[in-house]
Design a protein around this motif. Structure first.
Motif, PDB file in Angstrom:
ATOM      1  N   ILE A 195       0.839  -1.206   0.000  1.00 12.83           N
ATOM      2  CA  ILE A 195       0.000   0.000   0.000  1.00 12.83           C
ATOM      3  C   ILE A 195       0.874   1.256   0.000  1.00 12.83           C
ATOM      4  O   ILE A 195       0.489   2.281  -0.587  1.00 12.83           O
ATOM      5  CB  ILE A 195      -0.986  -0.002   1.194  1.00 12.83           C
ATOM      6  CG1 ILE A 195      -0.248  -0.034   2.542  1.00 12.83           C
ATOM      7  CG2 ILE A 195      -1.949  -1.164   1.078  1.00 12.83           C
ATOM      8  CD1 ILE A 195      -1.162   0.102   3.740  1.00 12.83           C
ATOM      9  N   GLY A 196       2.054   1.171   0.598  1.00 13.15           N
ATOM     10  CA  GLY A 196       2.971   2.298   0.572  1.00 13.15           C
ATOM     11  C   GLY A 196       3.440   2.620  -0.841  1.00 13.15           C
ATOM     12  O   GLY A 196       3.521   3.789  -1.239  1.00 13.15           O
ATOM     13  N   GLN A 197       3.744   1.575  -1.620  1.00  8.77           N
ATOM     14  CA  GLN A 197       4.165   1.772  -3.014  1.00  8.77           C
ATOM     15  C   GLN A 197       3.050   2.390  -3.857  1.00  8.77           C
ATOM     16  O   GLN A 197       3.311   3.226  -4.724  1.00  8.77           O
ATOM     17  CB  GLN A 197       4.585   0.422  -3.611  1.00  8.77           C
ATOM     18  CG  GLN A 197       5.893  -0.125  -3.072  1.00  8.77           C
ATOM     19  CD  GLN A 197       6.165  -1.542  -3.542  1.00  8.77           C
ATOM     20  OE1 GLN A 197       5.242  -2.326  -3.787  1.00  8.77           O
ATOM     21  NE2 GLN A 197       7.447  -1.892  -3.655  1.00  8.77           N
ATOM     22  N   GLU A 219       3.169   6.049  -5.713  1.00 13.91           N
ATOM     23  CA  GLU A 219       2.993   6.174  -7.157  1.00 13.91           C
ATOM     24  C   GLU A 219       2.335   7.504  -7.516  1.00 13.91           C
ATOM     25  O   GLU A 219       2.750   8.194  -8.454  1.00 13.91           O
ATOM     26  CB  GLU A 219       2.135   5.000  -7.647  1.00 13.91           C
ATOM     27  CG  GLU A 219       2.341   4.634  -9.091  1.00 13.91           C
ATOM     28  CD  GLU A 219       1.609   3.340  -9.446  1.00 13.91           C
ATOM     29  OE1 GLU A 219       2.025   2.697 -10.419  1.00 13.91           O
ATOM     30  OE2 GLU A 219       0.627   2.993  -8.767  1.00 13.91           O
ATOM     31  N   VAL A 220       1.295   7.883  -6.773  1.00 15.34           N
ATOM     32  CA  VAL A 220       0.588   9.147  -7.025  1.00 15.34           C
ATOM     33  C   VAL A 220       1.482  10.332  -6.672  1.00 15.34           C
ATOM     34  O   VAL A 220       1.560  11.318  -7.413  1.00 15.34           O
ATOM     35  CB  VAL A 220      -0.719   9.210  -6.195  1.00 15.34           C
ATOM     36  CG1 VAL A 220      -1.457  10.514  -6.470  1.00 15.34           C
ATOM     37  CG2 VAL A 220      -1.608   8.015  -6.496  1.00 15.34           C
ATOM     38  N   LEU A 221       2.168  10.232  -5.537  1.00 16.68           N
ATOM     39  CA  LEU A 221       3.031  11.326  -5.096  1.00 16.68           C
ATOM     40  C   LEU A 221       4.174  11.573  -6.083  1.00 16.68           C
ATOM     41  O   LEU A 221       4.517  12.722  -6.389  1.00 16.68           O
ATOM     42  CB  LEU A 221       3.588  11.015  -3.704  1.00 16.68           C
ATOM     43  CG  LEU A 221       2.564  10.965  -2.566  1.00 16.68           C
ATOM     44  CD1 LEU A 221       3.194  10.370  -1.308  1.00 16.68           C
ATOM     45  CD2 LEU A 221       2.007  12.351  -2.281  1.00 16.68           C
ATOM     46  N   ASN A 222       4.768  10.503  -6.588  1.00 20.06           N
ATOM     47  CA  ASN A 222       5.874  10.637  -7.555  1.00 20.06           C
ATOM     48  C   ASN A 222       5.401  11.254  -8.870  1.00 20.06           C
ATOM     49  O   ASN A 222       6.169  11.952  -9.543  1.00 20.06           O
ATOM     50  CB  ASN A 222       6.510   9.271  -7.829  1.00 20.06           C
ATOM     51  CG  ASN A 222       7.388   8.803  -6.681  1.00 20.06           C
ATOM     52  OD1 ASN A 222       8.011   9.614  -5.998  1.00 20.06           O
ATOM     53  ND2 ASN A 222       7.436   7.494  -6.453  1.00 20.06           N
ATOM     54  N   LEU A 223       4.148  11.001  -9.218  1.00 18.83           N
ATOM     55  CA  LEU A 223       3.608  11.502 -10.477  1.00 18.83           C
ATOM     56  C   LEU A 223       3.358  13.009 -10.429  1.00 18.83           C
ATOM     57  O   LEU A 223       3.567  13.716 -11.423  1.00 18.83           O
ATOM     58  CB  LEU A 223       2.299  10.760 -10.806  1.00 18.83           C
ATOM     59  CG  LEU A 223       1.675  11.019 -12.174  1.00 18.83           C
ATOM     60  CD1 LEU A 223       2.614  10.553 -13.284  1.00 18.83           C
ATOM     61  CD2 LEU A 223       0.336  10.302 -12.291  1.00 18.83           C
ATOM     62  N   SER A 256      11.836  14.062  -1.975  1.00 17.32           N
ATOM     63  CA  SER A 256      12.973  13.197  -1.680  1.00 17.32           C
ATOM     64  C   SER A 256      12.460  11.895  -1.072  1.00 17.32           C
ATOM     65  O   SER A 256      11.280  11.792  -0.706  1.00 17.32           O
ATOM     66  CB  SER A 256      13.915  13.895  -0.698  1.00 17.32           C
ATOM     67  OG  SER A 256      13.265  14.054   0.565  1.00 17.32           O
ATOM     68  N   LYS A 257      13.341  10.898  -0.950  1.00 21.46           N
ATOM     69  CA  LYS A 257      12.936   9.614  -0.375  1.00 21.46           C
ATOM     70  C   LYS A 257      12.402   9.778   1.040  1.00 21.46           C
ATOM     71  O   LYS A 257      11.401   9.168   1.419  1.00 21.46           O
ATOM     72  CB  LYS A 257      14.116   8.630  -0.369  1.00 21.46           C
ATOM     73  CG  LYS A 257      14.348   7.956  -1.704  1.00 21.46           C
ATOM     74  CD  LYS A 257      15.372   6.829  -1.549  1.00 21.46           C
ATOM     75  CE  LYS A 257      15.507   6.069  -2.857  1.00 21.46           C
ATOM     76  NZ  LYS A 257      16.456   4.931  -2.729  1.00 21.46           N
ATOM     77  N   ARG A 266       5.440  11.475   3.908  1.00 19.62           N
ATOM     78  CA  ARG A 266       4.119  11.850   3.369  1.00 19.62           C
ATOM     79  C   ARG A 266       3.191  10.639   3.294  1.00 19.62           C
ATOM     80  O   ARG A 266       1.986  10.752   3.588  1.00 19.62           O
ATOM     81  CB  ARG A 266       4.277  12.474   1.978  1.00 19.62           C
ATOM     82  CG  ARG A 266       2.987  12.914   1.316  1.00 19.62           C
ATOM     83  CD  ARG A 266       2.293  14.002   2.084  1.00 19.62           C
ATOM     84  NE  ARG A 266       1.051  14.398   1.428  1.00 19.62           N
ATOM     85  CZ  ARG A 266      -0.052  14.757   2.059  1.00 19.62           C
ATOM     86  NH1 ARG A 266      -0.085  14.780   3.381  1.00 19.62           N
ATOM     87  NH2 ARG A 266      -1.125  15.113   1.377  1.00 19.62           N
ATOM     88  N   VAL A 267       3.697   9.475   2.910  1.00 22.04           N
ATOM     89  CA  VAL A 267       2.879   8.251   2.867  1.00 22.04           C
ATOM     90  C   VAL A 267       2.339   7.933   4.252  1.00 22.04           C
ATOM     91  O   VAL A 267       1.146   7.630   4.420  1.00 22.04           O
ATOM     92  CB  VAL A 267       3.704   7.063   2.314  1.00 22.04           C
ATOM     93  CG1 VAL A 267       2.954   5.744   2.525  1.00 22.04           C
ATOM     94  CG2 VAL A 267       3.991   7.252   0.827  1.00 22.04           C
TER      95      VAL A 267
END
Length: 528
Positions: free
Chosen positions: A104-106, A110-114, A119-120, A126-127
């Protein structure tokens, strides 16, 4: 100015119009609901608003505007910048919407990276913040969990977290609580309202549940056959509906007051269950030794009277369906079961087989409980062939025709396949199949939970009519206390494998004694 506005939207597939020239607007920060029965065009409208319809859809609109921006001429690349960022959606079935091979973290990442450059460390933080915002227990530890490791309510919270990741101005919630228990449903609605207050986003709720809509929406539009037939303030619309279709929907709502004047009578018992249990072993270690048991059904006792209905209520996972299947000898169990004086628990082989006709079941999902390759006539006759093998074929076919007539389906339905029928019609077929072998008791496992309010009312009325005609008894498994008030004579409340309260329907629903029953009643959304 409206946050989101649609003018004269039409959606067609070939010559079929599924959304017919509708117009509506949503203000910033408001909760707008689009209600109607399945097939009315609600979800198609939402998919059109997100440009997610298939390529063969013909979409026409005079205006589709988000704040000052006209969305109609946008390219797919432009839409990718809007979807998930400015407009987000929560779909009806979270298990079908979440990727089963991603944590669920990934999936939130996915939305945040888009849409954001993080940063990591910021991404991880944020997740966790989003999972905490949707009140997922032990959020930091659950980040690495997969969807199958979460309950239905927890999966829906993850879907909300994904939708909130882009900080949208408009959140579309498409039937977000349909498959959830009443207490979990109340939690999800309260969560959405809290987040809405915190962020100021607008909420577009799509539902066929009028009581749910009335408890959360400020403004409502009612949709029928692709058209919006009535729009107005939620409270005023439900208290004084103007259009005949809205009046029909409101009238079909199950009423908690319907049990107040129910006559209390007693009858001889038809089914007696004593000290009934169903335990699953927990095995651990190299040698898989039993270290404990999951007590799915734990020392349960109850009685169902002849021609009466006992409603078994409780949340998902409390053991209701397990109990129903165990009574049918579909899963192993311990305890005593007497059906019309016959000790079923002591029968084996042919003796047990002879008694199987006396107790039948109607499952929750009619489509998955029928063989899609068999004709309806064959499906209904299957039980007769197994349990009445000496019955002549002509008599069997005659009985199938009569059964279809009794459940108010046309005679030619026997020559059609299950996929050719609506959800309500498929449930009628399953009821006919259960009636075929003339049972004394029918176990109804959530038979109306997936149905629209008007179809639900029809199925309840059909079951009540058949009960009067044949003096049958029902074990009615449900989590909907409104339906319980309509159909039940007695109620047993189940919690963590045990029956915590049992009594006549009027007593249990109006003066509940156990705190869990009180919790269930408080969580019920009220339309008016």
């Amino acid at each position: 100015m409206s946050l989101f506005a649609v003018e004269n939207l039409t959606v067609q597939f070939g010559n079929v119009t599924v959304v017919d020239n509708i117009s509506f607007d949503i203000q910033k920060g408001e909760t707008f609901a689009l209600v109607g029965e399945s097939g009315s065009g609600k979800s198609m409208t939402a998919l059109a608003a997100l440009n997610l319809l298939p390529h063969n859809a013909i979409v026409e609109s005079e205006t589709m505007r988000l704040q000052n921006e006209n969305l109609s001429p946008l390219s797919e690349n432009d839409w990718c910048k809007i979807r998930g960022r400015r407009i987000a959606i929560i779909f009806q079935d979270p298990i079908a919407s979440l990727n089963p091979v991603m944590t669920i973290g990934q999936q939130i990442s996915e939305v945040l990276n888009l849409h954001f450059k993080l940063s990591k460390t910021e991404l991880k933080q944020r997740v966790t913040e989003l999972l905490q915002q949707v009140e997922l227990p032990n959020a930091a530890q659950r980040v690495k969990d997969y969807p199958h490791q979460l309950s239905g309510g927890q999966r829906q919270r993850v879907m909300i977290a994904i939708a909130l990741a882009g900080k949208p101005d408009l959140l579309i919630a498409d039937e977000p609580t349909t498959a959830l228990d009443v207490t979990i449903q109340a939690q999800i609605l309260e969560l959405l309202k809290t987040i809405q207050k915190q962020t100021g986003m607008a909420l577009w709720l799509i539902s066929h549940d009028l009581a749910l809509v009335a408890s959360i929406a400020g403004r409502v539009a009612v949709m029928q056959n692709g058209k919006i037939v009535e729009t107005g303030d939620a409270k005023a619309l439900f208290q004084n509906p103007q259009h005949s279709y809205t009046q029909k929907l409101v009238a079909a709502l199950p009423s908690m007051h319907s049990c107040e004047n129910k006559e209390i009578t007693t009858s001889p018992p038809i089914l007696e269950v004593k000290n009934f249990s169903c335990h699953y072993p927990i095995r651990k270690g190299i040698f898989k030794r039993i270290v404990d048991y999951v007590r799915a059904v734990d020392d349960v006792s109850f009685t169902i009277e002849r021609a009466k209905t006992l409603a078994l209520v409780g949340e998902s996972g409390c053991g209701k369906t397990t109990l129903g299947k165990a009574l049918l000898h579909l899963i192993p169990s311990n305890g005593e079961v007497f059906l019309d004086g016959i000790a079923l628990h002591s029968l084996v082989g042919e003796a047990l087989r002879e008694q199987r006709a006396a107790i039948q079941i109607v499952f929750q999902d009619p489509f998955s409980s029928m063989n899609p390759r068999m004709l309806v006539g064959e499906i209904i006759a299957e039980g007769l062939q197994a349990l009445r093998p000496k019955m002549p074929q002509t008599e069997r076919e005659s009985r199938v025709r009569n059964l279809l007539k009794r459940v108010e389906l046309p005679e030619d339905a026997m020559y059609r396949y299950p996929h050719e029928f609506s959800g309500g019609q498929r449930q009628r077929i399953c009821i006919a199949r259960a009636l075929a072998v003339e049972p004394k008791v029918i176990i109804c496992d959530e038979p109306t939970s997936a149905l629209d309010v008007s179809v639900q009312a029809q199925i309840i009325q059909l079951l009540k009519t058949l009960q009067k005609e044949q003096n049958m008894s029902y074990l009615f498994i449900t989590h909907d206390l409104g339906v319980v008030a309509e159909i039940a004579d007695d109620v047993a409340v189940m919690f963590k494998g045990k029956i915590v309260e049992i009594g006549d329907v009027r007593q249990v629903l109006t003066t509940p004694k156990h705190s869990y029953t009180q919790k269930l009643l408080v969580a019920i959304p009220k339309a008016i």
